[in-house]
Design a protein around this motif. Structure first.
Motif, PDB file in Angstrom:
ATOM      1  N   ILE A  81       0.833  -1.206   0.000  1.00 66.35           N
ATOM      2  CA  ILE A  81       0.000   0.000   0.000  1.00 66.35           C
ATOM      3  C   ILE A  81       0.868   1.257   0.000  1.00 66.35           C
ATOM      4  CG2 ILE A  81      -1.681   1.323   1.337  1.00 66.35           C
ATOM      5  CD1 ILE A  81      -2.816  -1.386   2.299  1.00 66.35           C
ATOM      6  N   PHE A  82       1.917   1.269   0.831  1.00 67.08           N
ATOM      7  CA  PHE A  82       2.798   2.434   0.897  1.00 67.08           C
ATOM      8  C   PHE A  82       3.590   2.619  -0.395  1.00 67.08           C
ATOM      9  CE2 PHE A  82       2.787   1.729   5.699  1.00 67.08           C
ATOM     10  CZ  PHE A  82       1.906   2.782   5.930  1.00 67.08           C
ATOM     11  N   ALA A  83       3.793   1.523  -1.137  1.00 66.14           N
ATOM     12  CA  ALA A  83       4.551   1.615  -2.393  1.00 66.14           C
ATOM     13  C   ALA A  83       3.800   2.432  -3.445  1.00 66.14           C
ATOM     14  CB  ALA A  83       4.849   0.222  -2.934  1.00 66.14           C
ATOM     15  N   ILE A  84       2.491   2.574  -3.271  1.00 68.08           N
ATOM     16  CA  ILE A  84       1.701   3.347  -4.243  1.00 68.08           C
ATOM     17  C   ILE A  84       2.115   4.818  -4.224  1.00 68.08           C
ATOM     18  CG2 ILE A  84      -0.616   4.067  -4.938  1.00 68.08           C
ATOM     19  CD1 ILE A  84      -1.655   1.440  -3.713  1.00 68.08           C
ATOM     20  N   PRO A  85       2.083   5.501  -3.047  1.00 64.35           N
ATOM     21  CA  PRO A  85       2.484   6.909  -3.057  1.00 64.35           C
ATOM     22  C   PRO A  85       4.003   7.131  -3.052  1.00 64.35           C
ATOM     23  CG  PRO A  85       1.787   6.282  -0.859  1.00 64.35           C
ATOM     24  CD  PRO A  85       1.529   5.106  -1.736  1.00 64.35           C
ATOM     25  N   GLY A  97       5.497   4.904  -6.457  1.00 62.40           N
ATOM     26  CA  GLY A  97       4.774   5.063  -7.709  1.00 62.40           C
ATOM     27  C   GLY A  97       4.314   3.761  -8.331  1.00 62.40           C
ATOM     28  N   GLU A  98       4.169   2.712  -7.523  1.00 62.96           N
ATOM     29  CA  GLU A  98       3.751   1.420  -8.052  1.00 62.96           C
ATOM     30  C   GLU A  98       2.232   1.393  -8.265  1.00 62.96           C
ATOM     31  OE1 GLU A  98       5.142  -1.805  -5.695  1.00 62.96           O
ATOM     32  OE2 GLU A  98       7.264  -1.310  -5.971  1.00 62.96           O
ATOM     33  N   LYS A  99       1.810   0.608  -9.248  1.00 63.53           N
ATOM     34  CA  LYS A  99       0.395   0.426  -9.517  1.00 63.53           C
ATOM     35  C   LYS A  99      -0.068  -0.905  -8.930  1.00 63.53           C
ATOM     36  CE  LYS A  99       0.327   3.146 -13.787  1.00 63.53           C
ATOM     37  NZ  LYS A  99       0.013   3.149 -15.237  1.00 63.53           N
ATOM     38  N   VAL A 100      -1.235  -0.878  -8.329  1.00 62.22           N
ATOM     39  CA  VAL A 100      -1.769  -2.070  -7.673  1.00 62.22           C
ATOM     40  C   VAL A 100      -3.076  -2.463  -8.335  1.00 62.22           C
ATOM     41  CG1 VAL A 100      -2.597  -3.048  -5.509  1.00 62.22           C
ATOM     42  CG2 VAL A 100      -0.662  -1.466  -5.492  1.00 62.22           C
ATOM     43  N   GLY A 101      -3.128  -3.693  -8.812  1.00 62.44           N
ATOM     44  CA  GLY A 101      -4.310  -4.188  -9.501  1.00 62.44           C
ATOM     45  C   GLY A 101      -5.181  -5.069  -8.625  1.00 62.44           C
ATOM     46  N   PRO A 102      -6.196  -5.698  -9.198  1.00 66.58           N
ATOM     47  CA  PRO A 102      -7.197  -6.444  -8.421  1.00 66.58           C
ATOM     48  C   PRO A 102      -6.631  -7.624  -7.637  1.00 66.58           C
ATOM     49  CG  PRO A 102      -7.453  -6.820 -10.791  1.00 66.58           C
ATOM     50  CD  PRO A 102      -6.530  -5.674 -10.641  1.00 66.58           C
ATOM     51  N   GLY A 145       5.840  -2.295   7.605  1.00 63.08           N
ATOM     52  CA  GLY A 145       5.511  -2.160   6.190  1.00 63.08           C
ATOM     53  C   GLY A 145       6.129  -0.898   5.606  1.00 63.08           C
ATOM     54  N   LEU A 146       6.099   0.187   6.384  1.00 60.76           N
ATOM     55  CA  LEU A 146       6.734   1.427   5.933  1.00 60.76           C
ATOM     56  C   LEU A 146       8.251   1.248   5.863  1.00 60.76           C
ATOM     57  CD1 LEU A 146       6.276   4.347   5.126  1.00 60.76           C
ATOM     58  CD2 LEU A 146       6.341   4.984   7.541  1.00 60.76           C
ATOM     59  N   GLU A 147       8.796   0.483   6.798  1.00 62.48           N
ATOM     60  CA  GLU A 147      10.233   0.209   6.773  1.00 62.48           C
ATOM     61  C   GLU A 147      10.627  -0.499   5.479  1.00 62.48           C
ATOM     62  OE1 GLU A 147      13.651  -2.029   9.498  1.00 62.48           O
ATOM     63  OE2 GLU A 147      11.612  -2.810   9.419  1.00 62.48           O
ATOM     64  N   LEU A 148       9.745  -1.381   4.961  1.00 57.88           N
ATOM     65  CA  LEU A 148      10.032  -2.104   3.726  1.00 57.88           C
ATOM     66  C   LEU A 148      10.301  -1.157   2.557  1.00 57.88           C
ATOM     67  CD1 LEU A 148       7.464  -5.061   3.749  1.00 57.88           C
ATOM     68  CD2 LEU A 148       9.947  -5.209   4.018  1.00 57.88           C
ATOM     69  N   ILE A 149       9.622  -0.011   2.551  1.00 56.41           N
ATOM     70  CA  ILE A 149       9.822   0.961   1.477  1.00 56.41           C
ATOM     71  C   ILE A 149      11.255   1.470   1.486  1.00 56.41           C
ATOM     72  CG2 ILE A 149       9.093   3.186   0.531  1.00 56.41           C
ATOM     73  CD1 ILE A 149       7.039   0.920   0.287  1.00 56.41           C
ATOM     74  N   PHE A 150      11.751   1.784   2.683  1.00 60.74           N
ATOM     75  CA  PHE A 150      13.123   2.291   2.788  1.00 60.74           C
ATOM     76  C   PHE A 150      14.142   1.188   2.520  1.00 60.74           C
ATOM     77  CE2 PHE A 150      10.626   5.188   5.534  1.00 60.74           C
ATOM     78  CZ  PHE A 150      10.867   6.362   4.840  1.00 60.74           C
ATOM     79  N   ILE A 151      13.799  -0.049   2.903  1.00 61.71           N
ATOM     80  CA  ILE A 151      14.695  -1.174   2.612  1.00 61.71           C
ATOM     81  C   ILE A 151      14.822  -1.356   1.106  1.00 61.71           C
ATOM     82  CG2 ILE A 151      14.958  -3.674   2.770  1.00 61.71           C
ATOM     83  CD1 ILE A 151      13.745  -3.554   5.547  1.00 61.71           C
ATOM     84  N   LYS A 152      13.697  -1.247   0.389  1.00 61.06           N
ATOM     85  CA  LYS A 152      13.743  -1.379  -1.070  1.00 61.06           C
ATOM     86  C   LYS A 152      14.633  -0.306  -1.683  1.00 61.06           C
ATOM     87  CE  LYS A 152       9.275  -3.618  -1.984  1.00 61.06           C
ATOM     88  NZ  LYS A 152       7.969  -3.496  -2.686  1.00 61.06           N
ATOM     89  N   LYS A 153      14.516   0.908  -1.174  1.00 63.00           N
ATOM     90  CA  LYS A 153      15.353   1.994  -1.695  1.00 63.00           C
ATOM     91  C   LYS A 153      16.835   1.738  -1.405  1.00 63.00           C
ATOM     92  CE  LYS A 153      11.928   5.757  -1.453  1.00 63.00           C
ATOM     93  NZ  LYS A 153      12.107   6.308  -2.809  1.00 63.00           N
ATOM     94  N   LEU A 154      17.128   1.247  -0.197  1.00 65.27           N
ATOM     95  CA  LEU A 154      18.512   0.994   0.180  1.00 65.27           C
ATOM     96  C   LEU A 154      19.097  -0.199  -0.565  1.00 65.27           C
ATOM     97  CD1 LEU A 154      18.301   1.575   4.040  1.00 65.27           C
ATOM     98  CD2 LEU A 154      19.734   2.868   2.442  1.00 65.27           C
ATOM     99  N   PRO A 210      10.954  -6.571 -21.102  1.00 61.74           N
ATOM    100  CA  PRO A 210      11.663  -5.586 -20.294  1.00 61.74           C
ATOM    101  C   PRO A 210      11.322  -4.139 -20.603  1.00 61.74           C
ATOM    102  CG  PRO A 210      13.111  -6.559 -21.952  1.00 61.74           C
ATOM    103  CD  PRO A 210      11.842  -7.349 -21.954  1.00 61.74           C
ATOM    104  N   HIS A 211      10.789  -3.880 -21.784  1.00 63.57           N
ATOM    105  CA  HIS A 211      10.527  -2.481 -22.139  1.00 63.57           C
ATOM    106  C   HIS A 211       9.039  -2.159 -22.174  1.00 63.57           C
ATOM    107  CE1 HIS A 211      14.738  -1.994 -23.052  1.00 63.57           C
ATOM    108  NE2 HIS A 211      14.697  -3.024 -23.898  1.00 63.57           N
ATOM    109  N   SER A 212       8.231  -3.036 -21.619  1.00 60.84           N
ATOM    110  CA  SER A 212       6.791  -2.781 -21.638  1.00 60.84           C
ATOM    111  C   SER A 212       6.443  -1.706 -20.635  1.00 60.84           C
ATOM    112  CB  SER A 212       6.025  -4.061 -21.315  1.00 60.84           C
ATOM    113  OG  SER A 212       6.266  -4.462 -19.988  1.00 60.84           O
ATOM    114  N   GLY A 213       5.275  -1.125 -20.826  1.00 60.40           N
ATOM    115  CA  GLY A 213       4.846  -0.070 -19.914  1.00 60.40           C
ATOM    116  C   GLY A 213       4.427  -0.577 -18.574  1.00 60.40           C
ATOM    117  N   GLY A 214       4.022  -1.856 -18.492  1.00 58.97           N
ATOM    118  CA  GLY A 214       3.635  -2.408 -17.188  1.00 58.97           C
ATOM    119  C   GLY A 214       2.218  -2.068 -16.812  1.00 58.97           C
ATOM    120  N   GLY A 215       1.330  -3.022 -16.938  1.00 56.80           N
ATOM    121  CA  GLY A 215      -0.056  -2.792 -16.568  1.00 56.80           C
ATOM    122  C   GLY A 215      -0.289  -3.088 -15.124  1.00 56.80           C
ATOM    123  N   ARG A 216      -1.523  -3.012 -14.711  1.00 58.39           N
ATOM    124  CA  ARG A 216      -1.881  -3.308 -13.335  1.00 58.39           C
ATOM    125  C   ARG A 216      -1.921  -4.798 -13.125  1.00 58.39           C
ATOM    126  NH1 ARG A 216      -5.501   1.093 -10.618  1.00 58.39           N
ATOM    127  NH2 ARG A 216      -4.814   2.930 -11.714  1.00 58.39           N
TER     128      ARG A 216
END
Length: 304
Positions: free
Chosen positions: A115-119, A122-127, A166-175, A297-303
């Protein structure tokens, strides 16, 4: 240094990590109750976790001699702040509710990370991902036991822990995209030592000899768990090895039963199964997404 694919070794490392992780919650429960002496404040328990984990990692670093270069201290600070609050809330929760319940609720952290990855990423979350999140939250609601006579207020502490982790996971991904694992672990635990030691000054009490031993065991088990986890992920695909982390729930229940004679009831089992199902579905969709990106690898990436 990259490792060769070794699935069996990865599984053994992940199972060992789950044994240690469940052990940390057991030690935290013993320290947060009067089992080993007058109960210690959760902040002091977290302080012990960081100090002894850092000392354990220093021993590993003395052997591995990793190079520390260009750490992003802002990201490290944010990651450690979220993680320290999450761990403290978790240690608070296990003093009041069964280990299995608290551990199951903690499995919501990847859902909150999604959920935090959305804002933040910038990740998109689908059904499919939302379905996984919905399942996990349903399990958490069941474990909260929403009734006037059965509602577990302490379970909200575990829920808060899952949010912060869960918020910590965002920073771990960045690191993880910028720095090597050992550097991340060392800096994380060093900053944690400093922050929590300052916060714990006001509540610090002299531990008994048994509590000193439990604090040391807690920190060293956490360091061992982190080391095993990182090495497991380096030796096999995350989609293959991550499901084995759910054994933490079983080991936590076994420890709680063996030491505190706590037996999970039907509500606990139902809630845990639903949460793990949601987390497993989320892990599966992450795998599908990664495989799709590898093929295109070069697709736009859907939901997803």
């Amino acid at each position: 240094m990259s490792h060769k694919e070794a699935p069996l070794t990865a599984v053994l490392l992940m199972v060992t990590a789950t044994l240690f992780i469940a052990g940390t919650t057991l030690a935290a429960k013993a320290l947060g109750t009067d089992t080993l002496g007058p109960k210690l404040h959760p902040l002091q328990v977290t302080q012990g976790r960081f100090i002894f984990a850092f000392l354990g990692l220093l021993v590993v670093a003395a052997v591995m001699r990793p190079k520390i270069s260009n750490p992003n201290l802002k990201l490290h600070g944010a990651r450690t702040f979220c993680g320290a609050i999450g761990v403290t809330l978790m240690f608070s929760a296990v003093a009041f509710i069964p280990l299995a319940d608290a551990t199951a609720i903690s499995f919501l952290n990847p859902v909150f990370g999604m959920i935090f990855a959305i804002p933040f990423l910038g990740e998109k979350v689908g059904p499919w991902r939302w379905l996984a999140a919905g399942l996990a939250f349903l399990g958490a609601v069941i474990l909260l036991r929403p009734g006037p006579e059965t509602f577990q207020i302490a379970a909200l502490l575990a829920l808060g822990a899952a949010v912060m982790l869960g918020l910590e996971l965002i920073f771990i991904k960045k690191l993880a995209n910028r720095e090597p694992p050992m550097q991340i672990l060392l800096i994380n635990n060093l900053i944690g030592c400093i922050l929590i030691s300052i916060a714990a000054v006001a509540v610090w009490a002299q531990p008994t000899l048994a509590q000193w031993g439990a604090l040391a065991a807690l920190g060293l088990m956490m360091a061992a768990a982190q080391t095993c986890f990182v090495n497991a992920m380096a030796r096999a695909d995350a989609s293959f090895v991550t499901p084995f982390s759910y054994l933490t729930l079983i080991f936590a229940a076994l420890y709680d039963w063996a030491i505190f004679s706590a037996v999970p009831d039907r509500v606990s089992i139902l809630g845990a199964v639903i949460i793990v199902s949601g987390a497993a579905l989320l892990a599966w969709r992450e795998t599908v997404n990664r495989n799709r990106l590898r093929r295109v690898p070069h697709s736009g990436g859907g939901r997803i």
